[in-house]
Design an enzyme around this catalytic site. Structure first.
Site, PDB file in Angstrom:
ATOM      1  CE1 TYR A  67     -10.324   1.326   2.303  1.00  0.00           C
ATOM      2  CE2 TYR A  67     -10.507  -0.231   0.464  1.00  0.00           C
ATOM      3  CZ  TYR A  67     -11.072   0.424   1.568  1.00  0.00           C
ATOM      4  OH  TYR A  67     -12.386   0.180   1.909  1.00  0.00           O
ATOM      5  CB  SER A  68      -2.535   2.263   2.082  1.00  0.00           C
ATOM      6  OG  SER A  68      -3.145   2.687   3.285  1.00  0.00           O
ATOM      7  CB  ALA A  69      -2.234   1.755  -3.749  1.00  0.00           C
ATOM      8  CE  LYS A  71      -0.565   5.516   4.468  1.00  0.00           C
ATOM      9  NZ  LYS A  71      -1.841   4.804   4.379  1.00  0.00           N
TER      10      LYS A  71
END
Length: 391
Positions: A67-69, A71
Site C-alpha cells: 500500500y502507501s509504503a 510512496k
C-alpha cells in the site's frame, strides 16, 4: 506455534522475539521483517502463511503489496532526478507538465505535490477504474481539476492522487513510467526485490491479503458514545463530502481490489508497490549510506528530501501529520526509531523507514491487513530495534 525463519545478528534477538509475538498474540498470518545497520543486514526474518486459502507458506522470496509504503519508493525516484539536476522541486509543476496549469494550478511547485500541500486531493468526477489503471485518463483528469484548497495554505494526505501526480512528473522528466524508472535506476543497482507494476513472471510469489473487519463500526455508534478524542475523525468518516472520504473515491468504483492481477500489474505509485521487507530496508539503507558500494542520495540531497515541509492538522486524516518532500516524519502515533527518522507507512501495518542518527533501516511487510490504533505489530518490532544496539 509459527516457525520463524531467517537470521538475526547478536544483540538483535529482541526483534526475533517481537516478531514471534506478532504471530502468537497480535494477528500476523504471514510476514517478514528486515533491519539494516550501517549498510549491512542484521535482521532478516519471515514466517507464516502467504495464502491462507491454499496453505502456501511464506518463504524468503514471498512478495507483499505494501500500500502507501510505496510512496517512499516513488519519492526516492523523484529525489534521484533532483540530485541529477533533471528536476527542480521548487519549479512549477507546469514547467514539466504544461496541462497541469489549468484551473489555478500554474504556480504549484513540484515540492507541494510531494508534501501533500497542492490541494489536488480529490476529483469532481471519479475516473473509471480501468481507465485509471491505464494511467493517461487519470493524469488528464488531475491536470484539469481545481484544487480543493488554496495550494500551500494547508496540507492533507493525497492518499490516492499523490501517485499519479508525482508519477506523471517523473514520467515527463525521465521519459519513463515511474515504475520503469524505479526498476532501472533504484531496484537494479541495489538488487531490490520491489516493483511498482508487477511483472507477470513474479505473480506466483505474491501473498494473498486478508482483511480484518473492525470489531466496532464507529460510524454506527451514537455520537454521544464516541470518545471525545475521536469525534472529529468519526464525523469526517460519516460525511460523504469530507476530504477523508473523497480522497479515496477518485476511481469508479472507489474500492480497488489490490489482490487482483490487473491492479498489481498496473503502476500505482502511491499504493501498489510489491516487494519484500528486505527490499524496503535495503532501499532505505542506501538512502543514508552505502550498501555494497551503492548510495542513492548524497548527504545534501538527503537533507533537502527529509526536511519538514508540512505539519499539524491534516485535512484528510484529521489527525496531526508531518511530511517532508514525500516521506512521512515521526509523530507521536508513528515515532519510528527517533526524531531524525523518515519513511512511510502503508495501509494495514506495513512500514519502511531509515534513522540516519543510528544507521538503521527497517522494513516490515505482512498480509493480514489490520491497521488502526490497536495494531501494534510494526510498533513492537520498532521498539525491539530500539532496544538493540546501536539505538
Amino acid at each position: 506455534m509459527t516457525t520463524i525463519n531467517g537470521v538475526v545478528a547478536a544483540g538483535f534477538e529482541p526483534v526475533r522475539e517481537a516478531f514471534a509475538a506478532n504471530f502468537a498474540r497480535h494477528g500476523d498470518i504471514g510476514a517478514a521483517v528486515c533491519v539494516y545497520q550501517d549498510g549491512r543486514p542484521v535482521v532478516d526474518l519471515w514466517g507464516g502463511t502467504a495464502d491462507p486459502d491454499t496453505g502456501r507458506p511464506w518463504t524468503r522470496d514471498t512478495l507483499q503489496l505494501v500500500y502507501s509504503a510505496t510512496k517512499g519508493a516513488t519519492a526516492t525516484a523523484a529525489h534521484l532526478l533532483a540530485q541529477r539536476g533533471a528536476l527542480d522541486l521548487d519549479a512549477p509543476v507546469a514547467t514539466y507538465w504544461p496541462e497541469f496549469a489549468a484551473n489555478g494550478k500554474a504556480d504549484i511547485p513540484v515540492r507541494w505535490l510531494l508534501s501533500h500541500q497542492a490541494g489536488v486531493v480529490a476529483l469532481d468526477q471519479p475516473v473509471p477504474l480501468a481507465e485509471a489503471l491505464a494511467w493517461q485518463p487519470m493524469v488528464a483528469a488531475l491536470a484539469a481539476q481545481r484544487p480543493q484548497w488554496t495550494p500551500g495554505t494547508a496540507h492533507g494526505y493525497h492518499g490516492r492522487t499523490w501517485g499519479w501526480l508525482v508519477g506523471e512528473v517523473i514520467r515527463r522528466v525521465s521519459g519513463r513510467t515511474p515504475g520503469r524508472f524505479f526498476a532501472d535506476e533504484i531496484a537494479a543497482p541495489l538488487g531490490l526485490d520491489f516493483f511498482i507494476g508487477l511483472p507477470a513472471s513474479e505473480r506466483d510469489r505474491v501473498s494473498r491479503m486478508v482483511y480484518q473487519q473492525p470489531e466496532v463500526d464507529l460510524t454506527a455508534v451514537p455520537p454521544e458514545e464516541i470518545p471525545p478524542e475521536l469525534r472529529e475523525l468519526v464525523a469526517a468518516w460519516r460525511d460523504p463530502n469530507s476530504f477523508s472520504n473523497r480522497a479515496f473515491q477518485v476511481t469508479d468504483p472507489a474500492e480497488i481490489d489490490f489482490n487482483s492481477p490487473e491492479v498489481q500489474a498496473a503502476e500505482l505509485p502511491a499504493s501498489n508497490g510489491i516487494g519484500t521487507a528486505r527490499g524496503l530496508a535495503r532501499m532505505y539503507a542506501a538512502l543514508i549510506g552505502e550498501v555494497d558500494g551503492v548510495r542513492l542520495l548524497d548527504p545534501g540531497t538527503l537533507a533537502s528530501a527529509t526536511k519538514e515541509q508540512a505539519g499539524g492538522a491534516d485535512q484528510v486524516m484529521v489527525v496531526p501529520s508531518r511530511f517532508s518532500s514525500g516521506y512521512m516524519l515521526p509523530t507521536e502515533a508513528n515515532p519510528m526509531a527517533g526524531p531524525n527518522s523518515f519513511g512511510h507507512t502503508g495501509r494495514g501495518g506495513s512500514l519502511g523507514f531509515a534513522d540516519p542518527e543510528h544507521g538503521i533501516a527497517f522494513g516490515y511487510v505482512m498480509n493480514h491487513i489490520i491497521g488502526g490504533p490497536d495494531d501494534v505489530r510494526a510498533t513492537s518490532l520498532v521498539d525491539a530495534v530500539r532496544r538493540s544496539p546501536p539505538c
